[in-house]
Design an enzyme around this catalytic site. Structure first.
Site, PDB file in Angstrom:
ATOM      1  N   GLU A   6     -66.793   9.733 -36.648  1.00  0.00           N
ATOM      2  CA  GLU A   6     -67.790   9.865 -35.579  1.00  0.00           C
ATOM      3  C   GLU A   6     -69.201  10.023 -36.136  1.00  0.00           C
ATOM      4  O   GLU A   6     -69.448  10.858 -37.007  1.00  0.00           O
ATOM      5  CB  GLU A   6     -67.434  11.062 -34.686  1.00  0.00           C
ATOM      6  CG  GLU A   6     -68.393  11.217 -33.527  1.00  0.00           C
ATOM      7  CD  GLU A   6     -67.999  12.328 -32.558  1.00  0.00           C
ATOM      8  OE1 GLU A   6     -66.845  12.366 -32.104  1.00  0.00           O
ATOM      9  OE2 GLU A   6     -68.879  13.162 -32.269  1.00  0.00           O
ATOM     10  N   THR A  15     -71.577   8.519 -30.757  1.00  0.00           N
ATOM     11  CA  THR A  15     -71.781   9.411 -29.606  1.00  0.00           C
ATOM     12  C   THR A  15     -72.906   8.920 -28.686  1.00  0.00           C
ATOM     13  O   THR A  15     -73.710   8.063 -29.061  1.00  0.00           O
ATOM     14  CB  THR A  15     -72.145  10.850 -30.044  1.00  0.00           C
ATOM     15  OG1 THR A  15     -73.426  10.819 -30.656  1.00  0.00           O
ATOM     16  CG2 THR A  15     -71.121  11.429 -30.992  1.00  0.00           C
ATOM     17  N   ALA A  37     -77.003  13.713 -25.046  1.00  0.00           N
ATOM     18  CA  ALA A  37     -76.816  14.618 -23.910  1.00  0.00           C
ATOM     19  C   ALA A  37     -77.485  14.044 -22.664  1.00  0.00           C
ATOM     20  O   ALA A  37     -78.555  13.430 -22.745  1.00  0.00           O
ATOM     21  CB  ALA A  37     -77.406  15.987 -24.243  1.00  0.00           C
ATOM     22  N   ASP A  86     -72.252  16.108 -21.885  1.00  0.00           N
ATOM     23  CA  ASP A  86     -72.998  17.366 -21.915  1.00  0.00           C
ATOM     24  C   ASP A  86     -74.239  17.229 -21.050  1.00  0.00           C
ATOM     25  O   ASP A  86     -74.822  16.147 -20.958  1.00  0.00           O
ATOM     26  CB  ASP A  86     -73.434  17.672 -23.359  1.00  0.00           C
ATOM     27  CG  ASP A  86     -72.261  18.162 -24.207  1.00  0.00           C
ATOM     28  OD1 ASP A  86     -71.380  18.824 -23.648  1.00  0.00           O
ATOM     29  OD2 ASP A  86     -72.251  17.874 -25.413  1.00  0.00           O
ATOM     30  N   ALA A 107     -64.472  13.342 -15.893  1.00  0.00           N
ATOM     31  CA  ALA A 107     -64.164  12.169 -16.697  1.00  0.00           C
ATOM     32  C   ALA A 107     -62.975  11.369 -16.147  1.00  0.00           C
ATOM     33  O   ALA A 107     -62.914  10.146 -16.352  1.00  0.00           O
ATOM     34  CB  ALA A 107     -63.894  12.604 -18.141  1.00  0.00           C
ATOM     35  N   TYR A 117     -59.247  19.608 -25.686  1.00  0.00           N
ATOM     36  CA  TYR A 117     -59.798  20.869 -26.191  1.00  0.00           C
ATOM     37  C   TYR A 117     -58.687  21.854 -26.573  1.00  0.00           C
ATOM     38  O   TYR A 117     -58.216  22.614 -25.720  1.00  0.00           O
ATOM     39  CB  TYR A 117     -60.726  21.479 -25.123  1.00  0.00           C
ATOM     40  CG  TYR A 117     -61.829  20.527 -24.723  1.00  0.00           C
ATOM     41  CD1 TYR A 117     -63.041  20.524 -25.413  1.00  0.00           C
ATOM     42  CD2 TYR A 117     -61.645  19.587 -23.701  1.00  0.00           C
ATOM     43  CE1 TYR A 117     -64.050  19.624 -25.079  1.00  0.00           C
ATOM     44  CE2 TYR A 117     -62.638  18.681 -23.368  1.00  0.00           C
ATOM     45  CZ  TYR A 117     -63.838  18.701 -24.059  1.00  0.00           C
ATOM     46  OH  TYR A 117     -64.829  17.810 -23.738  1.00  0.00           O
ATOM     47  N   HIS A 132     -61.687  23.950 -22.957  1.00  0.00           N
ATOM     48  CA  HIS A 132     -63.083  23.586 -22.665  1.00  0.00           C
ATOM     49  C   HIS A 132     -63.815  24.843 -22.170  1.00  0.00           C
ATOM     50  O   HIS A 132     -63.239  25.645 -21.424  1.00  0.00           O
ATOM     51  CB  HIS A 132     -63.128  22.483 -21.602  1.00  0.00           C
ATOM     52  CG  HIS A 132     -64.516  22.002 -21.307  1.00  0.00           C
ATOM     53  ND1 HIS A 132     -65.215  22.397 -20.186  1.00  0.00           N
ATOM     54  CD2 HIS A 132     -65.350  21.199 -22.010  1.00  0.00           C
ATOM     55  CE1 HIS A 132     -66.411  21.829 -20.201  1.00  0.00           C
ATOM     56  NE2 HIS A 132     -66.525  21.093 -21.294  1.00  0.00           N
ATOM     57  N   GLN A 147     -61.621  18.172 -29.655  1.00  0.00           N
ATOM     58  CA  GLN A 147     -62.810  18.903 -30.098  1.00  0.00           C
ATOM     59  C   GLN A 147     -62.530  19.388 -31.510  1.00  0.00           C
ATOM     60  O   GLN A 147     -61.363  19.592 -31.892  1.00  0.00           O
ATOM     61  CB  GLN A 147     -63.023  20.094 -29.158  1.00  0.00           C
ATOM     62  CG  GLN A 147     -64.255  20.900 -29.402  1.00  0.00           C
ATOM     63  CD  GLN A 147     -65.511  20.054 -29.317  1.00  0.00           C
ATOM     64  OE1 GLN A 147     -65.851  19.387 -30.284  1.00  0.00           O
ATOM     65  NE2 GLN A 147     -66.189  20.093 -28.181  1.00  0.00           N
TER      66      GLN A 147
END
Ligand SMILES: Cc1cc2nc3c(=O)[nH]c(=O)nc-3n(C[C@H](O)[C@H](O)[C@H](O)COP(=O)(O)OP(=O)(O)OC[C@H]3O[C@@H](n4cnc5c(N)ncnc54)[C@H](O)[C@@H]3O)c2cc1C
Length: 288
Positions: A17, A48, A51, A109, A127, A148, A152, A179
């Site tokens: 990533e 990515t 935000a 985010d 999502a 997560y 989360h 995550q």
């Protein structure tokens, strides 16, 4: 390469990533980092989205460029925050035209300065709605979602969070990337509950080799990942020595990866933060 060709049927996939650098002129250093990583044959580079959905178009362009330059599949992170359904469909068409085969579908985010998610008129709250939209209009795309292991931050409890993850997978996701976490016990415990819930997507652990401990403290304070005290103490002891700090970070990540691979995970997602050295050392150590 579609997610289905990267994971499953005994295959082991490595994804790395990165994020879109600011301003575009510094893409050169990102491309240099990717070039160095290519020696280890990653199966995909995942890029990515800023935000608040701030770099959605740029992320797609960058993914297209990475695919052209390095002949490697690039996954475009795609957030639905801040956009209406029509805008999302338009950007998804752009992704398809740009040759993107895999999307990491996220709520996203909030933009900098906002402490919580705000609903956009005509848009989505979660999502799973984005996954369903992609499946309906672009059935040929591979879809990943976020998972997560340590819950989360907004979820009331782990059970509810897992049910929400199942919703995303049931809507059509092929893969779930986790995550970052620094203690494998959270992943193993999560995987047990994931299986028990009948979730079918490939679950890929997300590992971040720590390079700069203070930056990691900042990241984890936002995403809720715990740093084991012993590990924090090891970094504290070498805080004025970047070389020693890198060594600690790589050793820990290698240990995590080796244990995960021994337990049969179908892949590893490495958070590179646009730097190659630590990831290269990890990939070398796991025999890639
Ligand atoms: C691998 C990975 C990559 C990431 N990449 C990016 C990126 O590129 N850009 C970015 O901005 N952020 C990124 N994030 C962060 C992510 O956007 C945030 O964690 C965000 O707060 C939640 O996104 P999500 O897609 O998991 O949202 P959701 O799945 O919508 O979940 C958000 C919260 O709502 C709950 N929930 C989910 N569905 C429902 C439902 N149907 N009803 C009620 N509650 C529900 C969940 O339990 C959770 O608490 C990434 C995270 C991971 C793990």
């Amino acid at each position: 390469m579609h997610f289905n060709e990267i994971y499953g049927n005994g295959r082991f996939g490595i994804s790395i990533e990165v994020f879109p650098p600011k301003p575009p002129a510094v893409d050169k250093s990102l491309f240099l980092a990717i070039e160095r990583l290519m020696k280890y044959r990653p199966d995909c580079i995942s890029c990515t989205c800023g935000a608040g959905g701030s770099t959605r178009g740029r992320t797609i362009e960058l993914c297209g460029e990475i695919q052209k330059r390095f002949s490697v599949s690039a996954t475009s992170h795609f957030t639905c925050i801040g956009s209406s359904k029509d805008q999302l469909l338009e950007t998804l068409s752009f992704a398809k035209k740009s040759g993107i085969q895999n999307i990491l579908a996220l709520r996203g985010d909030p933009p900098q300065g906002d402490s919580s998610f705000r609903f956009t008129e005509g848009g989505f709250k979660h999502a799973n709605e984005l996954v369903a939209l992609i499946r309906e209009h672009f059935p040929e795309l591979g879809i990943a979602v976020a998972a997560y292991p340590e819950k989360h931050v907004e979820a009331p409890d782990p059970k509810t969070d897992l049910e929400n993850l199942k919703r995303k997978v049931d809507a059509g996701a092929d893969v779930a990337y986790t995550q970052l976490f620094f203690e494998n016990k959270y992943f193993f415990n999560f995987y047990e509950r994931y299986q028990a819930a009948g979730i079918k997507a490939h679950l890929i652990p997300g590992i971040m080799p720590i390079i700069d401990f203070s930056r990691i403290q900042q990241i984890t304070s936002m995403c809720g990942t715990r740093i084991p005290e012993k590990l924090a103490a090891r970094f504290e002891a070498v805080k004025d020595d970047p070389k020693a700090s890198l060594k600690v970070g790589v050793e820990h990540a290698v240990h995590q990866c080796q244990e995960l691979i021994a337990q049969g995970v179908p892949g590893i997602h490495l958070y590179a933060l646009n730097l190659s050295r630590a990831c290269r050392q990890v990939l070398e150590a796991i025999g890639r």
